[in-house]
Design a protein around this motif. Sequence first.
Motif, PDB file in Angstrom:
ATOM      1  N   PHE A 145      -9.156  -8.431   2.931  1.00 50.65           N
ATOM      2  CA  PHE A 145      -8.089  -8.209   1.958  1.00 50.65           C
ATOM      3  C   PHE A 145      -7.789  -9.506   1.222  1.00 50.65           C
ATOM      4  O   PHE A 145      -7.657 -10.570   1.823  1.00 50.65           O
TER       5      PHE A 145
ATOM      6  N   VAL B 114       0.838  -1.209   0.000  1.00 51.11           N
ATOM      7  CA  VAL B 114       0.000   0.000   0.000  1.00 51.11           C
ATOM      8  C   VAL B 114       0.867   1.252   0.000  1.00 51.11           C
ATOM      9  O   VAL B 114       0.665   2.158  -0.822  1.00 51.11           O
TER      10      VAL B 114
ATOM     11  N   ARG C 151     -12.544  -1.121  -1.366  1.00 49.52           N
ATOM     12  CA  ARG C 151     -12.034  -0.053  -0.500  1.00 49.52           C
ATOM     13  C   ARG C 151     -10.563   0.254  -0.807  1.00 49.52           C
ATOM     14  O   ARG C 151     -10.117   1.384  -0.606  1.00 49.52           O
ATOM     15  N   HIS C 152      -9.829  -0.748  -1.233  1.00 51.84           N
ATOM     16  CA  HIS C 152      -8.399  -0.572  -1.501  1.00 51.84           C
ATOM     17  C   HIS C 152      -8.001  -1.455  -2.668  1.00 51.84           C
ATOM     18  O   HIS C 152      -8.497  -2.579  -2.794  1.00 51.84           O
TER      19      HIS C 152
ATOM     20  N   TYR D 280      -4.147  -2.048  -4.596  1.00 54.25           N
ATOM     21  CA  TYR D 280      -2.756  -1.635  -4.758  1.00 54.25           C
ATOM     22  C   TYR D 280      -1.924  -2.787  -5.315  1.00 54.25           C
ATOM     23  O   TYR D 280      -2.127  -3.934  -4.940  1.00 54.25           O
TER      24      TYR D 280
ATOM     25  N   MET E 247      -0.541   4.664   4.836  1.00 58.79           N
ATOM     26  CA  MET E 247      -1.368   3.842   5.721  1.00 58.79           C
ATOM     27  C   MET E 247      -0.468   3.289   6.819  1.00 58.79           C
ATOM     28  O   MET E 247       0.574   2.705   6.526  1.00 58.79           O
TER      29      MET E 247
ATOM     30  N   ALA F 274       1.202   3.797  -3.108  1.00 58.09           N
ATOM     31  CA  ALA F 274       0.601   5.116  -2.888  1.00 58.09           C
ATOM     32  C   ALA F 274       1.528   6.248  -3.314  1.00 58.09           C
ATOM     33  O   ALA F 274       1.061   7.349  -3.637  1.00 58.09           O
TER      34      ALA F 274
ATOM     35  N   GLU G   7      -9.240  -1.241   9.425  1.00 57.10           N
ATOM     36  CA  GLU G   7      -9.911  -1.735   8.220  1.00 57.10           C
ATOM     37  C   GLU G   7     -10.354  -3.190   8.417  1.00 57.10           C
ATOM     38  O   GLU G   7     -11.487  -3.545   8.108  1.00 57.10           O
TER      39      GLU G   7
END
Length: 143
Positions: A55, A19, A80-81, A83, A40, A23, A48
């Motif tokens: 995940f 992440v 939500r995420h 990467y 993060m 990012a 989370e």
Amino acid sequence: MADIRRCGVDDLPAILAIVNAAAEAYRGVIPADRWREPYMDPEDLETEFADGVAFWGYEVDGELVGVMGIQALEDVDLIRHAYVAPGNQGRGIGGELAFERARFALARQPGERLPLQQAAKHQLFQQRLQQHQRYPGPDPDWY
């Protein structure tokens, strides 16, 4: 060999590394008041998990190289995420994660339960699955 699997608490350090490295591409794009170092932190990731974000990881030869965080809310699954480690970007890993999670979500929600427009998208998706084609990417007519 590549594998998509659910991540657990043992994967927290690898998830954070992916992440935060990925990012960096958004530094200067994400508003300065939203950017943090690290982007993060461990507490955010633990929150989370506690909030029900599951995940899923893309693993190559035992190394986690991509992650997607999905949160199931009522009748929808929210991404939500998403990467991918910088050295592995541009290889379709994010698309594979999205495709697999969409296939899973559609398997839980039969087409007859979806509104008409969603049912048409479901039918198109099923046709692509049957033809063993990967989702080609954003299509303006898809939405």
